[in-house]
Scaffold this active site. Structure first.
Site, short mmCIF file in Angstrom:
data_model
loop_
_atom_site.label_atom_id
_atom_site.label_comp_id
_atom_site.label_asym_id
_atom_site.label_seq_id
_atom_site.Cartn_x
_atom_site.Cartn_y
_atom_site.Cartn_z
N ASP A 149 0.81 -1.23 0.00
CA ASP A 149 0.00 0.00 0.00
C ASP A 149 0.84 1.27 0.00
O ASP A 149 0.33 2.34 0.30
CB ASP A 149 -0.94 0.01 1.21
CG ASP A 149 -0.21 0.33 2.52
OD1 ASP A 149 0.97 -0.04 2.65
OD2 ASP A 149 -0.81 0.98 3.38
N GLU A 150 2.11 1.15 -0.34
CA GLU A 150 3.00 2.30 -0.19
C GLU A 150 3.95 2.40 -1.37
O GLU A 150 4.52 1.39 -1.80
CB GLU A 150 3.88 2.03 1.03
CG GLU A 150 3.83 3.05 2.10
CD GLU A 150 4.79 2.66 3.21
OE1 GLU A 150 5.89 3.22 3.24
OE2 GLU A 150 4.45 1.78 4.02
N1 DCP Z 1 1.04 -4.62 8.13
C1 DCP Z 1 1.30 -5.81 8.82
N2 DCP Z 1 2.08 -5.80 9.94
C2 DCP Z 1 2.64 -4.63 10.37
C3 DCP Z 1 2.41 -3.43 9.67
C4 DCP Z 1 1.60 -3.46 8.54
O1 DCP Z 1 0.80 -6.86 8.41
N3 DCP Z 1 3.40 -4.64 11.47
C5 DCP Z 1 0.17 -4.65 6.95
C6 DCP Z 1 -1.24 -4.27 7.32
C7 DCP Z 1 -1.42 -2.88 6.83
C8 DCP Z 1 -0.46 -2.81 5.66
O2 DCP Z 1 0.59 -3.71 5.97
O3 DCP Z 1 -2.75 -2.60 6.46
C9 DCP Z 1 0.09 -1.42 5.42
O4 DCP Z 1 0.87 -0.99 6.51
P1 DCP Z 1 0.88 0.50 7.02
O5 DCP Z 1 2.02 0.63 7.95
O6 DCP Z 1 0.79 1.45 5.85
O7 DCP Z 1 -0.45 0.60 7.89
P2 DCP Z 1 -1.92 0.87 7.46
O8 DCP Z 1 -2.07 1.14 6.01
O9 DCP Z 1 -2.76 -0.23 7.99
O10 DCP Z 1 -2.29 2.16 8.28
P3 DCP Z 1 -1.86 3.66 8.04
O11 DCP Z 1 -3.14 4.40 7.84
O12 DCP Z 1 -1.15 4.07 9.29
O13 DCP Z 1 -0.97 3.69 6.82
MG MG Z 2 -0.85 2.44 4.99
#
Ligand code: DCP
Ligand code: MG
Length: 365
Positions: A108-109
């Protein structure tokens, strides 16, 4: 090499990615605390949590048991990686519409270098970030946060600055203000160990780190000390390193002695097909075109291809096409010194599923 402050770099990061996808696909989950990860009764950890769950202190990498204690009303779900991967492909396609300089960091990045479009005009860069965010919503119903700056590090700091659905620009003039307030753990390359060492030195934020001389940082961290010295001053020349899109997956083998026996050739092809199938499955792709490559004993090279629908991903299907392709060539009746199998016109499993769901076989034509 361009001056470090003359680029336009975007960092895009979807908000609460896995959890948002689950809320998107199930209306009953919207507005509710959702935790994607392991079993709340077991030893798993939280992959991510919806913003509703984060308010209770739930966060990524936390044991699910603890998350359940903090937020007993949460809905716990297992991740659906195929869906997340398909969305990742979809958003990367949006990015590549703007520039080939796309460097994915996670599903997602990604970083984008859009200097070729806007030069160092970060206002124009922010407009592109806005357009991209809109396009992501239009295509996936998901929101992203965007950071716009002149380096990787600062654009990433910027995208995290206002979440969810944020857009933050950090100009060269503003860089030091942002870095001053940045916890050292957020600086590129500072892991938990380094962070602990900084804590012992009473260094918590960028502004503290900037007090250390280059000499002292090198003494403490060796070569990495130089990077830290530069990063905390807003200097980061790291280029965007795009991953080239793969065009084909193939395998070939040259024989120690030429072979002329059809059955022997088929056995070799079967072995090659299995290796290609293995690689396709690892990459989660299939191929619409299969190519047989033959080098004759006199080194002359010939290839024969066939495009098929639906795309091929397993060895038996490959063999179904390779046998007739081989037979057209064997009419030549010459010994062979090399055989190869390649699949091209690749499609991801995500794409495959989407098209299968549409049940429009004509799309493969
Ligand atoms: N992820 C995971 N374990 C982690 C961190 C992330 O499995 N320790 C997975 C779940 C997240 C995805 O990777 O949905 C993307 O990570 P992000 O750090 O970008 O976190 P999110 O997109 O969930 O939240 P944010 O709104 O903070 O970006
Ligand atoms: Mg994210």
């Amino acid at each position: 090499m361009q001056e470090h402050h003359q680029r336009a770099i975007l960092h895009l990061d979807l908000d609460a990615f896995y959890a948002s996808v689950e809320q998107r696909d199930n209306l009953a989950l919207r507005g509710r605390p959702v935790i994607v990860g392991g079993d709340p009764q077991g030893r798993g950890v939280v992959a991510t949590a919806s913003y509703e769950a984060r308010r209770f202190g739930v966060h990524s990498a936390q044991p699910c048991r603890q998350a359940l204690q903090l937020c007993p009303d949460a809905v716990f779900l297992r991740p659906r990686f195929e869906v997340y991967r398909a969305i990742s492909q979809q958003i990367q396609a949006i990015y590549r519409h703007y520039t080939p300089l796309v460097e994915p960091l996670a599903l997602d990045e990604a970083y984008l270098d859009i200097t070729s479009i806007v030069g160092d005009d970060l206002v124009a860069a922010a407009q592109i970030a806005r357009d991209i965010k809109q396009e992501i919503v239009a295509q996936t119903q998901l929101t992203a946060s965007a950071g716009v700056s002149y380096s990787k590090m600062l654009s990433k700091v910027a995208s995290a600055h206002q979440k969810p659905n944020g857009l933050t620009v950090i100009t060269p003039q503003e860089a030091l203000v942002f870095l001053d307030a940045l916890p050292v753990g957020k600086i590129f390359g500072v892991g938990e160990v380094t962070e602990a060492r900084f804590r012992d030195l009473d260094i918590f934020y960028g502004r503290d780190l900037r007090q250390l001389s280059l000499g002292r940082l090198q003494e403490l961290f060796g070569k990495r000390g130089t990077d830290l010295y530069r990063f905390v001053r807003g200097e980061d020349d790291r280029p965007i390193e795009p991953v080239r899109e793969r065009k084909s997956v193939g395998q070939e083998t040259t024989f120690e002695r030429d072979i002329a026996n059809r059955e022997e050739m088929l056995a070799v092809l079967e072995h090659l097909a299995e290796q290609v199938a293995q690689r396709l499955s690892e990459l989660e792709i299939a191929g619409k075109t299969i190519t047989l490559k033959v080098r004759w004993h006199d080194f002359q090279l010939m290839t024969r291809s066939k495009s098929v629908a639906p795309p091929i991903q397993d060895a038996p299907t490959m063999m179904r096409y390779l046998r007739p392709l081989l037979d057209t060539l064997l009419a030549e009746n010459r010994p062979v010194r090399l055989l190869g199998v390649t699949l091209s016109h690749l499609v991801s499993h995500g794409e495959l599923n989407r098209l299968e769901q549409l049940r429009m076989p004509s799309l493969w034509e």
